[in-house]
Design a protein around this motif. Structure first.
Motif, PDB file in Angstrom:
ATOM      1  N   ASN A  33      65.777  14.543  42.541  1.00  0.00           N
ATOM      2  CA  ASN A  33      66.155  15.699  43.345  1.00  0.00           C
ATOM      3  C   ASN A  33      66.017  15.400  44.834  1.00  0.00           C
ATOM      4  OD1 ASN A  33      63.367  16.058  44.053  1.00  0.00           O
ATOM      5  ND2 ASN A  33      63.042  17.161  42.138  1.00  0.00           N
ATOM      6  N   LEU A  34      66.514  16.309  45.658  1.00  0.00           N
ATOM      7  CA  LEU A  34      66.496  16.088  47.097  1.00  0.00           C
ATOM      8  C   LEU A  34      65.082  16.053  47.651  1.00  0.00           C
ATOM      9  CD1 LEU A  34      69.511  18.286  48.254  1.00  0.00           C
ATOM     10  CD2 LEU A  34      69.335  15.798  48.388  1.00  0.00           C
ATOM     11  N   GLY A  35      64.193  16.862  47.093  1.00  0.00           N
ATOM     12  CA  GLY A  35      62.819  16.888  47.574  1.00  0.00           C
ATOM     13  C   GLY A  35      62.162  15.525  47.459  1.00  0.00           C
ATOM     14  N   GLY A  36      62.335  14.888  46.307  1.00  0.00           N
ATOM     15  CA  GLY A  36      61.762  13.559  46.112  1.00  0.00           C
ATOM     16  C   GLY A  36      62.376  12.529  47.032  1.00  0.00           C
ATOM     17  N   LEU A  37      63.677  12.633  47.259  1.00  0.00           N
ATOM     18  CA  LEU A  37      64.372  11.700  48.149  1.00  0.00           C
ATOM     19  C   LEU A  37      63.874  11.845  49.577  1.00  0.00           C
ATOM     20  CD1 LEU A  37      66.633   9.600  48.543  1.00  0.00           C
ATOM     21  CD2 LEU A  37      68.220  11.505  48.855  1.00  0.00           C
ATOM     22  N   ILE A  38      63.707  13.064  50.023  1.00  0.00           N
ATOM     23  CA  ILE A  38      63.253  13.315  51.389  1.00  0.00           C
ATOM     24  C   ILE A  38      61.835  12.798  51.590  1.00  0.00           C
ATOM     25  CG2 ILE A  38      62.622  15.156  53.004  1.00  0.00           C
ATOM     26  CD1 ILE A  38      65.024  16.738  51.774  1.00  0.00           C
ATOM     27  N   ARG A  39      60.998  12.954  50.573  1.00  0.00           N
ATOM     28  CA  ARG A  39      59.609  12.492  50.693  1.00  0.00           C
ATOM     29  C   ARG A  39      59.520  10.976  50.879  1.00  0.00           C
ATOM     30  NH1 ARG A  39      58.691  16.688  46.986  1.00  0.00           N
ATOM     31  NH2 ARG A  39      58.922  15.295  45.188  1.00  0.00           N
ATOM     32  N   LEU A  40      60.492  10.228  50.375  1.00  0.00           N
ATOM     33  CA  LEU A  40      60.484   8.780  50.566  1.00  0.00           C
ATOM     34  C   LEU A  40      60.653   8.413  52.038  1.00  0.00           C
ATOM     35  CD1 LEU A  40      62.515   7.487  47.492  1.00  0.00           C
ATOM     36  CD2 LEU A  40      60.039   7.476  47.829  1.00  0.00           C
ATOM     37  N   GLY A  41      61.363   9.267  52.784  1.00  0.00           N
ATOM     38  CA  GLY A  41      61.414   9.108  54.232  1.00  0.00           C
ATOM     39  C   GLY A  41      62.410   8.121  54.798  1.00  0.00           C
ATOM     40  N   TYR A  42      63.180   7.469  53.953  1.00  0.00           N
ATOM     41  CA  TYR A  42      64.146   6.475  54.420  1.00  0.00           C
ATOM     42  C   TYR A  42      65.541   7.093  54.557  1.00  0.00           C
ATOM     43  CZ  TYR A  42      61.349   2.170  53.883  1.00  0.00           C
ATOM     44  OH  TYR A  42      60.430   1.162  54.022  1.00  0.00           O
ATOM     45  N   PRO A  43      66.323   6.678  55.574  1.00  0.00           N
ATOM     46  CA  PRO A  43      67.747   7.031  55.584  1.00  0.00           C
ATOM     47  C   PRO A  43      68.387   6.557  54.283  1.00  0.00           C
ATOM     48  CG  PRO A  43      67.101   6.085  57.683  1.00  0.00           C
ATOM     49  CD  PRO A  43      65.937   5.883  56.758  1.00  0.00           C
ATOM     50  N   ALA A  44      69.276   7.356  53.732  1.00  0.00           N
ATOM     51  CA  ALA A  44      69.812   7.039  52.403  1.00  0.00           C
ATOM     52  C   ALA A  44      71.296   7.345  52.304  1.00  0.00           C
ATOM     53  CB  ALA A  44      69.052   7.840  51.339  1.00  0.00           C
ATOM     54  N   LEU A  45      71.937   6.642  51.389  1.00  0.00           N
ATOM     55  CA  LEU A  45      73.336   6.896  51.059  1.00  0.00           C
ATOM     56  C   LEU A  45      73.390   7.862  49.889  1.00  0.00           C
ATOM     57  CD1 LEU A  45      74.830   3.303  51.205  1.00  0.00           C
ATOM     58  CD2 LEU A  45      75.638   5.233  52.535  1.00  0.00           C
ATOM     59  N   LEU A  46      73.835   9.076  50.147  1.00  0.00           N
ATOM     60  CA  LEU A  46      73.980  10.052  49.076  1.00  0.00           C
ATOM     61  C   LEU A  46      75.288   9.804  48.339  1.00  0.00           C
ATOM     62  CD1 LEU A  46      72.957  13.360  50.910  1.00  0.00           C
ATOM     63  CD2 LEU A  46      71.505  11.860  49.523  1.00  0.00           C
ATOM     64  N   GLU A  47      75.223   9.641  47.046  1.00  0.00           N
ATOM     65  CA  GLU A  47      76.435   9.463  46.246  1.00  0.00           C
ATOM     66  C   GLU A  47      76.988  10.837  45.892  1.00  0.00           C
ATOM     67  OE1 GLU A  47      76.496   6.618  42.829  1.00  0.00           O
ATOM     68  OE2 GLU A  47      77.149   8.390  41.722  1.00  0.00           O
ATOM     69  N   CYS A  48      78.204  11.109  46.343  1.00  0.00           N
ATOM     70  CA  CYS A  48      78.805  12.427  46.134  1.00  0.00           C
ATOM     71  C   CYS A  48      80.116  12.314  45.357  1.00  0.00           C
ATOM     72  CB  CYS A  48      79.080  13.106  47.478  1.00  0.00           C
ATOM     73  SG  CYS A  48      77.591  13.417  48.455  1.00  0.00           S
ATOM     74  N   LYS A  49      80.438  13.345  44.661  1.00  0.00           N
ATOM     75  CA  LYS A  49      81.704  13.444  43.933  1.00  0.00           C
ATOM     76  C   LYS A  49      82.483  14.614  44.504  1.00  0.00           C
ATOM     77  CE  LYS A  49      84.829  12.613  40.840  1.00  0.00           C
ATOM     78  NZ  LYS A  49      85.709  11.423  41.006  1.00  0.00           N
ATOM     79  N   ALA A  63      88.773  13.627  45.658  1.00  0.00           N
ATOM     80  CA  ALA A  63      88.692  12.175  45.803  1.00  0.00           C
ATOM     81  C   ALA A  63      88.698  11.515  44.435  1.00  0.00           C
ATOM     82  CB  ALA A  63      87.429  11.784  46.560  1.00  0.00           C
ATOM     83  N   SER A  64      89.314  10.349  44.361  1.00  0.00           N
ATOM     84  CA  SER A  64      89.446   9.647  43.084  1.00  0.00           C
ATOM     85  C   SER A  64      88.176   8.893  42.710  1.00  0.00           C
ATOM     86  CB  SER A  64      90.622   8.668  43.136  1.00  0.00           C
ATOM     87  OG  SER A  64      90.431   7.724  44.192  1.00  0.00           O
ATOM     88  N   ALA A  65      87.329   8.620  43.699  1.00  0.00           N
ATOM     89  CA  ALA A  65      86.105   7.862  43.445  1.00  0.00           C
ATOM     90  C   ALA A  65      84.944   8.503  44.192  1.00  0.00           C
ATOM     91  CB  ALA A  65      86.279   6.406  43.874  1.00  0.00           C
ATOM     92  N   LYS A  66      83.751   8.007  43.940  1.00  0.00           N
ATOM     93  CA  LYS A  66      82.573   8.550  44.604  1.00  0.00           C
ATOM     94  C   LYS A  66      82.650   8.301  46.103  1.00  0.00           C
ATOM     95  CE  LYS A  66      79.955   4.376  43.433  1.00  0.00           C
ATOM     96  NZ  LYS A  66      78.856   3.837  42.602  1.00  0.00           N
ATOM     97  N   ARG A  67      82.023   9.161  46.856  1.00  0.00           N
ATOM     98  CA  ARG A  67      81.970   9.049  48.302  1.00  0.00           C
ATOM     99  C   ARG A  67      80.507   9.026  48.731  1.00  0.00           C
ATOM    100  NH1 ARG A  67      86.526   7.730  47.869  1.00  0.00           N
ATOM    101  NH2 ARG A  67      88.381   8.617  48.845  1.00  0.00           N
ATOM    102  N   TYR A  68      80.272   8.460  49.917  1.00  0.00           N
ATOM    103  CA  TYR A  68      78.915   8.374  50.416  1.00  0.00           C
ATOM    104  C   TYR A  68      78.742   9.203  51.686  1.00  0.00           C
ATOM    105  CZ  TYR A  68      78.219   4.430  47.238  1.00  0.00           C
ATOM    106  OH  TYR A  68      78.117   3.641  46.135  1.00  0.00           O
ATOM    107  N   LEU A  69      77.629   9.916  51.756  1.00  0.00           N
ATOM    108  CA  LEU A  69      77.175  10.573  52.969  1.00  0.00           C
ATOM    109  C   LEU A  69      75.865   9.922  53.374  1.00  0.00           C
ATOM    110  CD1 LEU A  69      77.747  14.361  52.121  1.00  0.00           C
ATOM    111  CD2 LEU A  69      79.062  12.978  53.733  1.00  0.00           C
ATOM    112  N   VAL A  70      75.666   9.699  54.661  1.00  0.00           N
ATOM    113  CA  VAL A  70      74.439   9.067  55.125  1.00  0.00           C
ATOM    114  C   VAL A  70      73.453  10.136  55.587  1.00  0.00           C
ATOM    115  CG1 VAL A  70      73.408   7.471  56.783  1.00  0.00           C
ATOM    116  CG2 VAL A  70      75.617   6.951  55.757  1.00  0.00           C
ATOM    117  N   LEU A  71      72.387  10.267  54.822  1.00  0.00           N
ATOM    118  CA  LEU A  71      71.330  11.230  55.138  1.00  0.00           C
ATOM    119  C   LEU A  71      70.405  10.635  56.188  1.00  0.00           C
ATOM    120  CD1 LEU A  71      69.544  13.750  54.548  1.00  0.00           C
ATOM    121  CD2 LEU A  71      68.453  12.399  52.742  1.00  0.00           C
TER     122      LEU A  71
END
Length: 244
Positions: free
Chosen positions: A89-105, A109-117
């Motif tokens: 979940n997002l809470g666990g991801l945020i606690r890690l503290g690193y910038p991350a590539l969120l995999e989005c659908k 779009a025909s394929a997954k997209r990335y957002l940079v958190l």
């Protein structure tokens, strides 16, 4: 409107002009919509390139080449990054503290997209854009598109084996002890680099950081040890706390 908004964020390319530890100015949804409206849909290659460019800027490194690599993950690995594949979940991801590539659908779009958190502002996520500004997107809306997976690039500048092996050299043990000391988890002045001493200190650090106290310096433990070192200046997501 929401689909257009999220897609528009993707179309710009994700580009961060200043260190992620400094909070960039935030662009309003209305202004962003006016700026991005009418852009054609980004191709898979364009989105991947934008994500890699953003992360390279965050880390202050050259942009990884995507051409010969079949995926963003392998392009980052070829550029010297380790990759932690997160699922949760997002809470666990945020606690890690690193910038991350969120995999989005995205439905269009025909394929997954990335957002940079790159940050979190109370109940909103901060997503980097090509202009060096940041969109604040409510978490509940991101969750409509997020697959629950993310790629977290990190680096192992000490070159330590992960996890630390029983046959680690004295130099490797000393390097790990130095990281633990920087995190206030190592007994000051101790020159005991035995398995028992290291495991005790690792468990202490893991307990302090909400990691299962196994006494083994695995991926999550090493990621947090490097983040604890002020000398290494590992990028972190920004946090805007709610004021009373």
């Amino acid at each position: 409107f929401l689909t257009l908004f999220v897609a528009a964020v993707l179309l710009t390319g994700i580009y961060l002009k200043q260190p992620v530890t400094k909070t960039p100015p935030t662009t309003s949804t209305l202004t962003a919509d006016k700026t991005l409206a009418g852009l054609a849909a980004a191709t898979d290659a364009e989105n991947q390139r934008a994500a890699l460019t953003s992360l390279a800027r965050v880390w202050g490194r050259a942009v990884p080449a995507i051409g010969a690599a079949p995926s963003v993950e392998q392009a980052l690995q070829a550029a010297g990054f380790k990759i932690h594949s997160y699922s949760g979940n997002l809470g666990g991801l945020i606690r890690l503290g690193y910038p991350a590539l969120l995999e989005c659908k995205i439905p269009t779009a025909s394929a997954k997209r990335y957002l940079v958190l790159v940050g979190v502002d109370q109940a909103a996520l901060r997503i980097a854009t090509a202009e060096g500004t940041v969109f604040q997107v409510p978490m509940v809306r991101i969750e409509q598109y997020w697959t629950g997976k993310a790629l977290i690039p990190w680096r192992n500048p000490s070159g330590l084996p992960v996890p630390m092996r029983y046959d680690a050299t004295t130099e490797q043990r000393q390097a790990l002890a130095s990281l633990l000391a920087a995190a206030n988890a190592w007994t000051a002045g101790s020159a005991d680099y035995s398995d028992a001493a290291l495991r005790t200190a690792i468990r202490r650090f893991q307990t302090q950081h909400g990691i299962e106290p196994t006494g083994v310096a695995g991926v999550l433990t090493m990621m947090q040890l490097y983040r604890s070192s002020k000398e290494l200046q590992i990028p972190s997501i920004t946090r805007v706390e709610q004021t009373p």
